[in-house]
Design a protein around this motif. Structure first.
Motif, PDB file in Angstrom:
ATOM      1  N   ARG A 251     145.931 133.602 -59.672  1.00 49.54           N
ATOM      2  CA  ARG A 251     145.208 134.940 -60.679  1.00 49.54           C
ATOM      3  C   ARG A 251     145.306 134.832 -62.293  1.00 49.54           C
ATOM      4  O   ARG A 251     144.391 135.680 -62.947  1.00 49.54           O
ATOM      5  CB  ARG A 251     145.840 136.337 -60.055  1.00 49.54           C
ATOM      6  CG  ARG A 251     146.424 137.373 -60.649  1.00 49.54           C
ATOM      7  CD  ARG A 251     145.415 137.728 -60.215  1.00 49.54           C
ATOM      8  NE  ARG A 251     143.989 139.727 -61.564  1.00 49.54           N
ATOM      9  CZ  ARG A 251     144.225 139.551 -61.815  1.00 49.54           C
ATOM     10  NH1 ARG A 251     143.778 138.085 -63.103  1.00 49.54           N
ATOM     11  NH2 ARG A 251     144.225 141.124 -62.706  1.00 49.54           N
ATOM     12  N   ASP A 252     145.920 134.052 -62.721  1.00 51.73           N
ATOM     13  CA  ASP A 252     145.444 134.399 -64.047  1.00 51.73           C
ATOM     14  C   ASP A 252     144.531 133.337 -64.957  1.00 51.73           C
ATOM     15  O   ASP A 252     144.787 132.869 -65.873  1.00 51.73           O
ATOM     16  CB  ASP A 252     147.295 133.201 -64.433  1.00 51.73           C
ATOM     17  CG  ASP A 252     147.480 132.040 -64.412  1.00 51.73           C
ATOM     18  OD1 ASP A 252     146.995 131.189 -63.185  1.00 51.73           O
ATOM     19  OD2 ASP A 252     148.130 131.324 -64.561  1.00 51.73           O
ATOM     20  N   LEU A 253     143.567 132.494 -64.358  1.00 49.19           N
ATOM     21  CA  LEU A 253     142.088 132.420 -64.427  1.00 49.19           C
ATOM     22  C   LEU A 253     141.442 132.996 -65.292  1.00 49.19           C
ATOM     23  O   LEU A 253     141.339 134.528 -65.327  1.00 49.19           O
ATOM     24  CB  LEU A 253     141.701 131.405 -63.365  1.00 49.19           C
ATOM     25  CG  LEU A 253     142.358 130.534 -62.707  1.00 49.19           C
ATOM     26  CD1 LEU A 253     141.761 129.462 -61.610  1.00 49.19           C
ATOM     27  CD2 LEU A 253     142.212 129.081 -63.163  1.00 49.19           C
ATOM     28  N   ASP A 254     140.697 132.412 -65.869  1.00 47.40           N
ATOM     29  CA  ASP A 254     139.901 133.171 -66.977  1.00 47.40           C
ATOM     30  C   ASP A 254     138.531 134.011 -65.506  1.00 47.40           C
ATOM     31  O   ASP A 254     138.400 133.412 -64.892  1.00 47.40           O
ATOM     32  CB  ASP A 254     139.030 132.555 -68.343  1.00 47.40           C
ATOM     33  CG  ASP A 254     140.208 132.704 -68.971  1.00 47.40           C
ATOM     34  OD1 ASP A 254     141.231 133.543 -69.202  1.00 47.40           O
ATOM     35  OD2 ASP A 254     140.020 131.651 -69.842  1.00 47.40           O
ATOM     36  N   GLY A 255     137.979 134.682 -66.303  1.00 49.88           N
ATOM     37  CA  GLY A 255     137.223 135.238 -65.564  1.00 49.88           C
ATOM     38  C   GLY A 255     137.109 136.068 -64.506  1.00 49.88           C
ATOM     39  O   GLY A 255     136.318 136.555 -63.457  1.00 49.88           O
ATOM     40  N   LYS A 284     125.671 134.526 -63.476  1.00 49.44           N
ATOM     41  CA  LYS A 284     126.917 134.556 -62.592  1.00 49.44           C
ATOM     42  C   LYS A 284     126.978 134.229 -61.331  1.00 49.44           C
ATOM     43  O   LYS A 284     126.256 135.584 -60.570  1.00 49.44           O
ATOM     44  CB  LYS A 284     127.726 134.973 -63.326  1.00 49.44           C
ATOM     45  CG  LYS A 284     128.433 134.171 -64.847  1.00 49.44           C
ATOM     46  CD  LYS A 284     129.425 135.273 -65.566  1.00 49.44           C
ATOM     47  CE  LYS A 284     129.605 134.884 -67.065  1.00 49.44           C
ATOM     48  NZ  LYS A 284     130.605 135.880 -67.386  1.00 49.44           N
ATOM     49  N   HIS A 285     127.563 134.067 -60.646  1.00 49.30           N
ATOM     50  CA  HIS A 285     128.170 133.509 -58.862  1.00 49.30           C
ATOM     51  C   HIS A 285     129.438 134.752 -58.897  1.00 49.30           C
ATOM     52  O   HIS A 285     130.718 134.671 -59.796  1.00 49.30           O
ATOM     53  CB  HIS A 285     128.361 132.830 -58.627  1.00 49.30           C
ATOM     54  CG  HIS A 285     127.991 131.837 -58.369  1.00 49.30           C
ATOM     55  ND1 HIS A 285     126.733 131.463 -57.771  1.00 49.30           N
ATOM     56  CD2 HIS A 285     127.867 130.478 -59.210  1.00 49.30           C
ATOM     57  CE1 HIS A 285     126.078 130.213 -57.701  1.00 49.30           C
ATOM     58  NE2 HIS A 285     126.839 129.534 -58.673  1.00 49.30           N
ATOM     59  N   VAL A 286     128.594 136.079 -58.861  1.00 51.36           N
ATOM     60  CA  VAL A 286     130.002 136.752 -59.327  1.00 51.36           C
ATOM     61  C   VAL A 286     129.982 137.186 -56.936  1.00 51.36           C
ATOM     62  O   VAL A 286     129.385 137.226 -56.782  1.00 51.36           O
ATOM     63  CB  VAL A 286     128.930 138.622 -59.239  1.00 51.36           C
ATOM     64  CG1 VAL A 286     130.373 139.819 -59.177  1.00 51.36           C
ATOM     65  CG2 VAL A 286     128.080 138.455 -60.671  1.00 51.36           C
ATOM     66  N   VAL A 287     131.661 136.791 -57.435  1.00 51.36           N
ATOM     67  CA  VAL A 287     132.449 137.662 -56.092  1.00 51.36           C
ATOM     68  C   VAL A 287     133.345 139.144 -56.062  1.00 51.36           C
ATOM     69  O   VAL A 287     134.285 139.370 -57.269  1.00 51.36           O
ATOM     70  CB  VAL A 287     133.473 136.719 -55.583  1.00 51.36           C
ATOM     71  CG1 VAL A 287     134.058 137.532 -54.354  1.00 51.36           C
ATOM     72  CG2 VAL A 287     132.966 135.082 -55.132  1.00 51.36           C
ATOM     73  N   ILE A 288     133.205 140.216 -55.718  1.00 47.55           N
ATOM     74  CA  ILE A 288     133.878 141.093 -56.036  1.00 47.55           C
ATOM     75  C   ILE A 288     134.932 141.409 -54.233  1.00 47.55           C
ATOM     76  O   ILE A 288     133.989 141.682 -52.925  1.00 47.55           O
ATOM     77  CB  ILE A 288     132.814 142.830 -55.545  1.00 47.55           C
ATOM     78  CG1 ILE A 288     131.821 142.434 -56.744  1.00 47.55           C
ATOM     79  CG2 ILE A 288     133.265 143.797 -55.612  1.00 47.55           C
ATOM     80  CD1 ILE A 288     131.207 143.243 -56.689  1.00 47.55           C
ATOM     81  N   ILE A 289     136.044 141.580 -55.256  1.00 45.75           N
ATOM     82  CA  ILE A 289     137.110 142.085 -54.013  1.00 45.75           C
ATOM     83  C   ILE A 289     137.234 143.089 -53.698  1.00 45.75           C
ATOM     84  O   ILE A 289     138.351 144.156 -54.511  1.00 45.75           O
ATOM     85  CB  ILE A 289     138.133 141.160 -54.315  1.00 45.75           C
ATOM     86  CG1 ILE A 289     137.866 139.967 -54.842  1.00 45.75           C
ATOM     87  CG2 ILE A 289     139.568 141.157 -53.537  1.00 45.75           C
ATOM     88  CD1 ILE A 289     139.514 138.799 -54.734  1.00 45.75           C
ATOM     89  N   VAL A 310     125.705 137.760 -55.773  1.00 48.00           N
ATOM     90  CA  VAL A 310     126.986 138.794 -55.800  1.00 48.00           C
ATOM     91  C   VAL A 310     127.461 138.569 -54.086  1.00 48.00           C
ATOM     92  O   VAL A 310     126.493 138.879 -53.466  1.00 48.00           O
ATOM     93  CB  VAL A 310     126.739 140.319 -56.129  1.00 48.00           C
ATOM     94  CG1 VAL A 310     127.547 140.726 -55.887  1.00 48.00           C
ATOM     95  CG2 VAL A 310     125.441 139.667 -57.374  1.00 48.00           C
ATOM     96  N   THR A 311     128.251 138.220 -53.824  1.00 51.08           N
ATOM     97  CA  THR A 311     129.115 138.044 -52.164  1.00 51.08           C
ATOM     98  C   THR A 311     130.653 139.265 -52.734  1.00 51.08           C
ATOM     99  O   THR A 311     131.161 139.853 -53.758  1.00 51.08           O
ATOM    100  CB  THR A 311     129.721 136.831 -51.975  1.00 51.08           C
ATOM    101  OG1 THR A 311     128.639 135.430 -51.977  1.00 51.08           O
ATOM    102  CG2 THR A 311     130.503 136.818 -50.639  1.00 51.08           C
ATOM    103  N   PRO A 413     130.989 130.259 -54.509  1.00 60.02           N
ATOM    104  CA  PRO A 413     131.270 129.653 -56.247  1.00 60.02           C
ATOM    105  C   PRO A 413     131.768 130.838 -56.636  1.00 60.02           C
ATOM    106  O   PRO A 413     131.398 132.252 -56.048  1.00 60.02           O
ATOM    107  CB  PRO A 413     129.925 129.473 -56.122  1.00 60.02           C
ATOM    108  CG  PRO A 413     129.509 130.057 -55.159  1.00 60.02           C
ATOM    109  CD  PRO A 413     129.754 129.691 -53.725  1.00 60.02           C
ATOM    110  N   ALA A 414     132.368 131.432 -57.506  1.00 60.28           N
ATOM    111  CA  ALA A 414     132.623 132.377 -58.611  1.00 60.28           C
ATOM    112  C   ALA A 414     133.020 131.966 -59.760  1.00 60.28           C
ATOM    113  O   ALA A 414     134.008 131.941 -59.855  1.00 60.28           O
ATOM    114  CB  ALA A 414     134.104 132.711 -58.196  1.00 60.28           C
ATOM    115  N   ASP A 415     132.180 132.430 -60.387  1.00 64.87           N
ATOM    116  CA  ASP A 415     132.116 132.567 -62.068  1.00 64.87           C
ATOM    117  C   ASP A 415     132.764 134.050 -62.787  1.00 64.87           C
ATOM    118  O   ASP A 415     133.199 133.901 -63.192  1.00 64.87           O
ATOM    119  CB  ASP A 415     130.908 132.443 -63.052  1.00 64.87           C
ATOM    120  CG  ASP A 415     130.236 130.965 -62.318  1.00 64.87           C
ATOM    121  OD1 ASP A 415     130.093 130.296 -61.757  1.00 64.87           O
ATOM    122  OD2 ASP A 415     128.949 131.206 -62.217  1.00 64.87           O
ATOM    123  N   LEU A 416     132.584 135.383 -61.859  1.00 60.18           N
ATOM    124  CA  LEU A 416     133.074 136.372 -62.498  1.00 60.18           C
ATOM    125  C   LEU A 416     133.242 137.447 -60.844  1.00 60.18           C
ATOM    126  O   LEU A 416     133.219 137.438 -59.719  1.00 60.18           O
ATOM    127  CB  LEU A 416     132.620 136.691 -62.906  1.00 60.18           C
ATOM    128  CG  LEU A 416     132.795 138.707 -63.253  1.00 60.18           C
ATOM    129  CD1 LEU A 416     133.496 138.583 -64.459  1.00 60.18           C
ATOM    130  CD2 LEU A 416     131.040 139.504 -63.652  1.00 60.18           C
TER     131      LEU A 416
END
Length: 515
Positions: A251-255, A284-289, A310-311, A413-416
């Motif tokens: 969780r503490d990773l950047d991005g 970017k590969h965007v992932v929205i939780i 976007v996922t 993949p998830a850059d953001l």
């Protein structure tokens, strides 16, 4: 009624036309191609049955007198319709655009036909009112010598402020951001709620006498106890600002950011305001939780910023297409509806949980991630940047608990990564230090039946007291809180109080129908 058989003659529901996807994702303007009254508007409003028991009104916490304004729309009486609507709703330009319309879920016609287009009628009324000059200041006929500070300029704070100003009190609204509106200003994307609508309403409120102070954070720029000593009453309307987090490895990773760090910056850049975190989805590969309304807003914003893909992850299964048996009419039923952002692209993964974030050291070349393996070089290191998210399918066990499905783990993949899983409670750190109030078991500011906190003369309304909720509930809370403040200051009040602090959806008292 203009036509008591209207619902029998017009069985098809019609919505405002939307602009083509390929056009609207290139800008931040309203997604709709139509605004205001259309040739079919009056015909659609005639579908309202003017029921003997208007359940639509029990679904609306504001107590909007829906059959009356529907009838006025069907007759094309726009000024009368606006007068009727504005008696119960301070900001129909907002609810008509972003409210999920619990009134329509309670519509009697919805038992066997598509519901009356109540939300569309509402937004059409206010758009016509603005266009025809019906939205005018309503200053009080006389002024009292009472002063009130309202902290927070979201829908609850502004509704409370407008009601109290019109009652003759001197009201000052404090906002820590650079512009008034709270999450309506910076939390809701412009393609859903154009900010010029907020500006118009603020102009009306200023002409009525409400005063606004921006860039003022209570607890830092001025203390809470000092504020209480300056004013006869204080209203806490700070919203529910502490976001829920995901406690998983990496969780503490950047991005990895909260949605409400991402969305406000998007609007700030659009209006030439310096962003706070300067988060961008471009390329970017965007992932929205989180797959709720906020997640949908993140999706639409990411697409417009030029995300590579976007996922959206939703831990729950996809909603049913029809009203489920455990949500009988007239309760609010969560059925599957494609938002405008969902129509624009992206992929939704339902019944999917997040397991861990994986990252690359900053000095390593970027490595794309496939869905079956984690490439060499991935490490969950706090000094690296997120590059992937391990996910797993979930199902319900025999006890109704979510469990991971063995063998379904994979990495996307998830850059953001944008965390959009709601809010826990208001940020009350400085309030508790400087003007101690009691909190309830969920961390919200505790209040009694009159919206009063445990500090004399200090009231709370909106998400700060109720917890995370809908904009329509926030406006209703602001109106009801205003009545309590007015009574506290003067001993009596003529202001409407549509709900009590303990009211919940579909448990509204009869009084909500008569204000």
């Amino acid at each position: 009624m203009s036509d008591p058989r209207g619902f029998l003659k017009v069985r098809t529901r019609r919505e405002m036309a939307e602009r083509p996807v390929e056009e609207r994702i290139k800008d931040w303007f309203d997604v709709h191609a139509e605004h205001g009254a259309q040739p079919w508007t009056r015909e659609q409003a005639s579908r309202c049955m003017d029921c003997g028991t208007p359940f639509c009104m029990t679904g609306c916490p504001l107590g909007n007198v829906i059959p009356e304004f529907n009838d006025l729309v069907s007759q094309g009486k726009w000024e009368d319709a606006y007068d009727r609507l504005s008696m119960t709703n301070n900001f129909p330009e907002v609810t008509g655009r972003v409210c999920p319309a619990p009134c329509e879920h309670a519509c009697v016609l919805a038992i066997h036909q598509p519901a009356t287009a109540i939300k569309n009628d509402e937004v059409t009324i206010i758009d016509q009112a603005f266009a025809l000059g019906y939205v005018r200041p309503m200053p009080p006929q006389r002024l009292t010598d009472m002063t009130i500070a309202i902290v927070g300029s979201g829908p609850a704070g502004l509704a409370c402020a407008q009601q109290l100003t019109r009652a003759g009190h001197t009201v000052v609204v404090y906002e820590r951001d650079d512009a008034i509106g709270g999450l309506m200003r910076y939390g809701i994307p412009n393609f859903k709620l154009d900010k010029h609508l907020i500006d118009k309403r603020i102009e009306q409120m200023e002409d009525e006498g409400t005063r606004f102070m921006t860039n003022m954070e209570i607890g830092k720029d001025i203390s809470w106890d000092e504020l209480r000593s300056r004013y006869d009453a204080v209203v806490v309307a700070i919203g529910s600002g502490a976001p829920r987090d995901v406690a998983i490895p990496g969780r503490d990773l950047d991005g990895i950011h909260f949605a409400m760090d991402f969305l406000p910056d998007t609007t700030r850049r659009l209006y030439g305001v310096q962003p706070h975190a300067d988060i961008s989805a471009k390329g970017k590969h965007v992932v929205i939780i989180g797959g709720g309304d906020t997640g949908s807003d993140c999706l639409g914003s990411s697409i417009r910023q030029g995300a590579k893909d976007v996922t959206v992850l939703q831990i729950n299964p996809q909603e049913p297409l029809e009203r489920p048996e455990n949500h009988p009419w007239p309760t609010y039923a969560r059925t599957y509806q494609k938002t405008t952002s969902m129509q624009e692209g992206g992929e939704y993964l339902y019944s999917t949980d997040s397991v861990s974030f994986d990252g690359l050291e900053d000095d390593l070349d970027r490595v794309d991630v496939d869905e079956t393996s984690v490439p060499a070089g991935f490490v969950a290191d706090s000094h690296g940047h997120v590059r992937g998210l391990k996910i797993v399918s979930v199902e319900l066990d025999e006890n109704g608990r979510r469990v991971h499905v063995p063998g379904t783990e994979r990495v996307i993949p998830a850059d953001l990564v944008l965390i959009s899983v709601g809010f826990a409670h208001p940020d009350t750190a400085t309030l508790l230090d400087q003007l101690p109030v009691e909190l309830d078991g969920r961390g919200n500011v505790s209040r009694d039946a009159q919206f009063s906190t445990t500090q004399d003369g200090v009231f709370v309304c909106g998400d700060a007291g109720r917890g995370q909720s809908l904009v329509v509930w926030a406006i209703s809370e602001g109106r009801s809180c205003a009545a309590s403040v007015d009574k506290y200051l003067t001993g009596v009040t003529e202001l409407p109080s549509p709900i009590a602090p303990t009211d919940r959806p579909m448990t509204l008292p009869l009084k909500a129908l008569v204000h």
